[in-house]
Scaffold this motif. Structure first.
Motif, PDB file in Angstrom:
ATOM      1  N   GLY A 171       0.787  -0.933  -0.278  1.00 56.58           N
ATOM      2  CA  GLY A 171       0.337   0.038  -0.324  1.00 56.58           C
ATOM      3  C   GLY A 171       0.324   1.695  -0.253  1.00 56.58           C
ATOM      4  O   GLY A 171       2.065   1.585  -0.255  1.00 56.58           O
ATOM      5  N   PRO A 172       0.021   2.038   0.541  1.00 62.36           N
ATOM      6  CA  PRO A 172       1.289   3.435  -0.297  1.00 62.36           C
ATOM      7  C   PRO A 172       1.836   4.073   0.621  1.00 62.36           C
ATOM      8  O   PRO A 172       3.186   4.462   0.105  1.00 62.36           O
ATOM      9  N   HIS A 173       1.336   3.789   1.872  1.00 60.47           N
ATOM     10  CA  HIS A 173       2.111   4.353   2.791  1.00 60.47           C
ATOM     11  C   HIS A 173       3.264   4.090   2.938  1.00 60.47           C
ATOM     12  O   HIS A 173       4.540   4.610   3.240  1.00 60.47           O
ATOM     13  N   THR A 174       3.417   2.231   2.762  1.00 61.20           N
ATOM     14  CA  THR A 174       4.250   2.037   3.075  1.00 61.20           C
ATOM     15  C   THR A 174       5.677   1.956   1.758  1.00 61.20           C
ATOM     16  O   THR A 174       6.836   1.962   1.995  1.00 61.20           O
TER      17      THR A 174
ATOM     18  N   ILE B 176      10.805   8.758   0.722  1.00 59.73           N
ATOM     19  CA  ILE B 176      11.167  10.311   1.375  1.00 59.73           C
ATOM     20  C   ILE B 176      10.738   9.520   3.166  1.00 59.73           C
ATOM     21  O   ILE B 176       9.498   8.523   3.273  1.00 59.73           O
ATOM     22  N   ASP B 177      11.164  10.560   3.714  1.00 57.80           N
ATOM     23  CA  ASP B 177      10.940  10.403   5.013  1.00 57.80           C
ATOM     24  C   ASP B 177       9.400  10.448   5.745  1.00 57.80           C
ATOM     25  O   ASP B 177       8.458  11.528   5.185  1.00 57.80           O
ATOM     26  N   PRO B 178       8.750   9.773   6.113  1.00 58.92           N
ATOM     27  CA  PRO B 178       7.258   9.641   6.314  1.00 58.92           C
ATOM     28  C   PRO B 178       6.605  11.204   7.241  1.00 58.92           C
ATOM     29  O   PRO B 178       6.007  11.599   7.332  1.00 58.92           O
ATOM     30  N   ILE B 179       7.680  11.643   8.460  1.00 52.40           N
ATOM     31  CA  ILE B 179       6.973  12.792   9.316  1.00 52.40           C
ATOM     32  C   ILE B 179       6.658  13.884   7.766  1.00 52.40           C
ATOM     33  O   ILE B 179       5.454  14.412   7.902  1.00 52.40           O
TER      34      ILE B 179
ATOM     35  N   THR C 140       3.448  -0.857   7.158  1.00 52.86           N
ATOM     36  CA  THR C 140       3.603   1.060   7.470  1.00 52.86           C
ATOM     37  C   THR C 140       2.060   2.447   7.288  1.00 52.86           C
ATOM     38  O   THR C 140       2.232   3.001   8.161  1.00 52.86           O
ATOM     39  N   GLY C 141       1.133   1.515   7.431  1.00 54.03           N
ATOM     40  CA  GLY C 141      -0.158   2.605   7.062  1.00 54.03           C
ATOM     41  C   GLY C 141      -1.104   1.510   8.531  1.00 54.03           C
ATOM     42  O   GLY C 141      -2.158   2.196   8.382  1.00 54.03           O
ATOM     43  N   GLY C 142      -0.780   1.008   9.244  1.00 56.15           N
ATOM     44  CA  GLY C 142      -1.804   0.631  10.256  1.00 56.15           C
ATOM     45  C   GLY C 142      -1.357   1.235  11.189  1.00 56.15           C
ATOM     46  O   GLY C 142      -1.702   3.115  11.668  1.00 56.15           O
TER      47      GLY C 142
ATOM     48  N   PRO D  36      -5.607  -8.270   7.594  1.00 58.42           N
ATOM     49  CA  PRO D  36      -6.637  -7.983   8.810  1.00 58.42           C
ATOM     50  C   PRO D  36      -6.194  -6.295   9.494  1.00 58.42           C
ATOM     51  O   PRO D  36      -7.242  -6.337   9.489  1.00 58.42           O
ATOM     52  N   LYS D  37      -5.341  -5.544   9.421  1.00 59.89           N
ATOM     53  CA  LYS D  37      -5.005  -4.044  10.084  1.00 59.89           C
ATOM     54  C   LYS D  37      -5.884  -3.183   8.952  1.00 59.89           C
ATOM     55  O   LYS D  37      -6.501  -2.721   8.781  1.00 59.89           O
ATOM     56  N   THR D  38      -5.597  -3.960   7.592  1.00 61.17           N
ATOM     57  CA  THR D  38      -6.311  -3.324   6.533  1.00 61.17           C
ATOM     58  C   THR D  38      -7.637  -3.251   6.735  1.00 61.17           C
ATOM     59  O   THR D  38      -8.935  -2.238   6.954  1.00 61.17           O
TER      60      THR D  38
END
Length: 296
Positions: free
Chosen positions: A130-133, A139-142, A187-189, A227-229
């Protein structure tokens, strides 16, 4: 107000290939990650070693980001492909990401590996990221979190672009013979994004993307969700789980089925499964009911 529960993942964000499963293959890493021949060999060896029904691919969460220009360190047999240095510190630079080229590079080799495995009679499961991962490779997630709050219109363009590429990716892999498209965004949970941002992601990306993915897949394969999604969709009340009898779909009637067997039985009959983690290949369903996710 949405109540999004978290799911404690025992597999984490693991990447790479265990030396135990590949010691007989005599491969050189990281070169082995880059060629269809070795990808096929690794995937079959892992399936045989684990006693599973599916050849899983790719072996990490970097393939899509790599194909969109991210800097990737391909690692070795113990530490698989992972992000190298970030591409940028400016969120607007991500508006210029290239489309995925399915005719060259590691992506092309994975598509070809999928085709070869399928033609050899293997059941192929593609693990889509997914997109966040994907963005965490670039780019730094911040900067992503800040942009989601302060520049939502820019982030929406980026999310829309990623969604388009993932839909193309799913279609290409299904054309190559994949029977399962497994979607996860490690990393999008909610444990990372928090409740408010998680709810925003469901409304601004996940819900619409998965509805489009169902249309693209068109029951040529079955979709499985991390399951997170699944919990994020159910928690925002945009979807619900409906139990479906596995024996009513399966050719062989049994008292219990593994989750992999349920996936195969669901092929061509259900759109999305949200029962459990697809990596838990020996998970046994003893009540003859697999959980199908249905949008409201």
């Amino acid at each position: 107000m949405a109540v999004i529960q978290d799911f404690e993942c025992k597999y984490g964000n693991s990447v790479g290939v265990s030396a135990e499963t590949t010691e007989r293959l005599n491969l050189v890493f990281p070169d082995a990650y880059l060629h269809a021949d070795s990808i096929v060999a690794i995937s079959k060896e892992i399936r045989e070693h684990d006693g599973g029904l599916f050849c899983h691919m790719p072996f990490d969460h970097t393939l899509e980001a790599d194909a969109m220009g991210a800097n990737i360190n391909y690692g070795n047999e113990k530490i698989g492909p992972r992000a190298a240095e970030y591409m940028t510190e400016t969120i607007e630079d991500l508006l210029e990401l290239p489309e995925i080229n399915f005719e060259s590079g590691r992506m092309a080799q994975n598509v070809e590996a999928c085709r070869r495995l399928s033609e050899a009679g293997e059941n192929v499961l593609v693990e889509m990221t997914g997109p966040h991962t994907i963005l965490n490779m670039m780019i730094d997630p911040i900067f992503v979190f800040k942009a989601m709050r302060k520049k939502p219109e820019v982030m929406q363009q980026i999310f829309d672009f990623i969604a388009e590429q993932l839909l193309r990716y799913a279609d290409k892999m299904i054309e190559a013979g994949a029977k399962v498209i497994s979607y996860a965004d490690p990393t999008g949970g909610v444990n990372i994004l928090g409740p408010k941002m998680s709810e925003t992601m469901v409304h601004d990306f996940t819900y619409d993307f998965l509805k489009k993915l169902v249309e693209v897949v068109d029951r040529r394969a079955v979709i499985t969700l991390c399951p997170k999604t699944m919990l994020a969709l159910v928690g925002t009340e945009l979807a619900e789980l409906e139990p479906v009898s596995i024996s009513s779909m399966a050719i062989e009637k049994k008292d219990e089925y593994t989750y992999e067997e349920a996936c195969l039985a669901s092929l061509g009959k259900l759109d999305i499964l949200g029962h459990t983690c697809v990596k838990d290949i020996h998970f046994v369903i003893r009540n003859d009911r697999v959980q199908s996710l249905v949008f409201k």
